[in-house]
Write an enzyme that holds these catalytic residues in place. Structure first.
Site, PDB file in Angstrom:
ATOM      1  CE  LYS A  22      15.767  16.819  55.695  1.00  0.00           C
ATOM      2  NZ  LYS A  22      14.824  17.354  54.687  1.00  0.00           N
ATOM      3  CG  ASN A  23      11.836  16.228  56.641  1.00  0.00           C
ATOM      4  OD1 ASN A  23      12.665  17.072  56.264  1.00  0.00           O
ATOM      5  ND2 ASN A  23      11.621  15.106  56.002  1.00  0.00           N
ATOM      6  CB  CYS A 121      12.785  18.578  43.419  1.00  0.00           C
ATOM      7  SG  CYS A 121      13.413  17.540  44.736  1.00  0.00           S
ATOM      8  NE  ARG A 126       9.410  17.739  46.878  1.00  0.00           N
ATOM      9  CZ  ARG A 126      10.264  17.794  47.906  1.00  0.00           C
ATOM     10  NH1 ARG A 126      11.573  17.749  47.683  1.00  0.00           N
ATOM     11  NH2 ARG A 126       9.835  17.907  49.148  1.00  0.00           N
ATOM     12  CG  LEU A 130      -2.401  20.232  46.804  1.00  0.00           C
ATOM     13  CD1 LEU A 130      -1.937  18.890  47.366  1.00  0.00           C
ATOM     14  CD2 LEU A 130      -3.909  20.221  46.546  1.00  0.00           C
ATOM     15  CG  ASP A 327      11.380  11.309  53.032  1.00  0.00           C
ATOM     16  OD1 ASP A 327      11.033  12.178  53.837  1.00  0.00           O
ATOM     17  OD2 ASP A 327      11.235  11.415  51.797  1.00  0.00           O
ATOM     18  NE  ARG A 419      19.471  19.758  50.926  1.00  0.00           N
ATOM     19  CZ  ARG A 419      18.526  20.085  50.047  1.00  0.00           C
ATOM     20  NH1 ARG A 419      18.648  19.689  48.799  1.00  0.00           N
ATOM     21  NH2 ARG A 419      17.473  20.762  50.433  1.00  0.00           N
TER      22      ARG A 419
END
Ligand code: EPZ
Length: 452
Positions: A22-23, A121, A126, A130, A327, A419
């Protein structure tokens, strides 16, 4: 709203395949905005977050097409056919923070982008400062209007720069994806120092290079990007999901199971494997199918996971890659609730990422929190209970705890799980779990939760 009903106390045993990441897929799909030619991705998981991304990209003129090979499962074909709308609206961005990944590609390709600032979140603070600092260093004029980030490139387009992208907790993954993507079309050379080293960033850099970009240093904290005039289309296979793989490995450990994982990105999980070995979890490479020599690509290995009857406690601090991933923190915590002794977890990336602690405690876990650190005193058993999922990885943690617990666990709000995990219950049931997905309305009244 969907809910999981889990009958605990079953050992997992059998074989599952790890799906695409996913990421990795999220910034890869946003990168399709960098070219006018089709981008075809293979091994794309079918997840709520990606469906949201497709909706957003379509609004930005990058449509999903079904021409071959995109009729095949897991194959996605994206083609930017219009640049008339460069506004990523709040309604879509609020459903998925990774929408911010469209900012850099649109700015670089179109010279302009307007993206809603992601909101709060559940895993903690978050910011995207940057991201903005990096894009401003490439010459972009950045303003914030009515909750939207507006970015304008200077006359003649973005220009290369030397950028330090490190923040208080180190590198930023999506920030690196945004600035690196934008720098591919900037005039001159860009150096990104303190870049994220995550495998998902390496995958993105490799795809961009296959599109004609000139990126070096991916996987290290220093990226060097020579800008080019344009990028062309590409076919790319998404890397396997290391977080999904870590979740399955811990599912085997917490149920004292015997599981084979195919397409497992072992090379991206060395920090995890190291800690699990100390806990008494063994992970051995095996042939990918009977009579077939073991896979040579350590990012697509077949491994067998077995473990000692009683797991040992460990001390873990989450860090940017190649450190222990945040994670997998919640899934590890669930497993350590049953270890023989006291474990310590310190969360350095998202110090508030502990909403699963109270839910595990409802199942009889003994967890003490002091700021970013928790002490987990191992117990002999967890007891099934109704619990509430609060975010993606916390819900995976509760699924693991539910499978190990005695009795029945009811997990509410599993939309969080959908998700990031495709058909999680089917794949776990195929190796011995007993998980039912039910509509909350079909639960006995005393097990339902009052929404709102
Ligand atoms: C990515 O989020 C992942 N999301 C997250 O996975 C993951 O937890 C995180 O990286 C860290 O590994 C995706 O890839 C879609 P960061 P990202 O910017 O890029 C601070 C999951 O469960 N920071 O690397 O948004 C930030 O507050 C999700 O799949 C700034 O201070 O995370 C955090 O403390 C959850 N300013 C740290 O850096 C910035 O501009 C790392 O965040 C950006 C970040």
């Amino acid at each position: 709203m969907d809910t999981f009903v889990i009958e605990g106390g079953r050992r997992l045993s059998g074989r599952v395949r790890v799906y695409g990441s996913k990421n990795a897929a999220l910034p890869l799909t946003a990168a399709a905005l960098l070219t006018d030619q089709p981008v075809t991705l293979r091994d794309v998981p079918d997840l709520a977050d990606l469906r949201n991304m497709y909706r957003l990209l379509a609004e930005l003129g990058c449509v999903r097409t079904s021409e071959p090979p995109a009729e095949q499962p897991g194959v996605l074909r994206l083609h930017t056919q219009s640049t008339s709308n460069s506004h990523a609206r709040y309604d879509l961005v609020k459903t998925m923070r990774a929408s911010i990944c469209t900012l850099g590609p649109m700015l670089a390709k179109r010279g302009f982008a307007r993206v809603s600032m992601p909101g709060g979140c559940s895993i903690g603070d978050r910011p995207v400062d940057l991201h903005l600092r990096g894009l401003a260093a490439l010459g972009a004029e950045i303003t914030l209007t009515a909750g939207d980030i507006t970015a304008k490139a200077p006359q003649g387009g973005l220009r290369g720069a030397t950028i330090f992208l490190g923040g208080a907790s180190g590198s930023t993954v999506l920030g690196t994806a945004n600035v690196m993507s934008a720098a591919t079309l900037a005039r001159g050379v860009t150096i990104i120092e303190s870049a994220a080293c995550e495998p998902e960033i390496v995958d993105l850099a490799n795809m961009l290079n296959a599109m004609g970009a000139r990126i070096r240093g991916q996987g290290s904290p220093r990226l060097i990007i020579e800008g080019v005039k344009e990028l062309h289309g590409v076919e790319h296979t998404v890397i396997p999901d290391r977080i999904e793989a870590g979740t399955f490995i811990l599912a085997a450990a917490i149920t004292n199971g015997d599981l084979i994982l195919d397409n497992c990105p072992m090379d991206a999980l060395l920090a995890v494997v190291d800690k699990l070995a100390a806990m008494g979890v063994r992970i051995a490479t095996v042939p990918s199918a009977p009579g077939v020599p073991p896979a040579i690509d350590p990012m697509r290995a077949s491994v067998r996971v077995t473990c000692d009857r009683v797991l040992k406690p460990v001390e873990v601090t989450t860090q940017p890659h190649p450190g222990f991933p945040t994670d997998i923190q919640a899934q590890l915590m669930a497993t350590l609730t049953l270890a023989d002794g006291n474990s310590v977890i310190t969360e350095r990336i998202f110090p508030e990422r502990f909403l699963h602690v109270a839910e595990l405690s409802r199942m009889g876990a003994k967890i003490y929190r002091q700021g970013p650190t928790v002490i987990i005193s191992g117990v002999k058993r967890l007891i099934g209970a109704p619990v509430m999922a609060s975010d993606l990885r916390a819900s995976a943690c509760l699924v693991l705890a539910g499978m190990a617990a005695e009795g029945t666990t009811v997990i509410h709000r599993v939309y969080h799980l959908d998700r990031g995990y495709e058909r999680m219950e089917d794949r776990l049931n195929s190796v011995g779990a007993v998980i039912k997905r039910v509509d909350d309305k079909d639960l006995p009244p005393d097990s339902r939760i009052a929404e709102g």
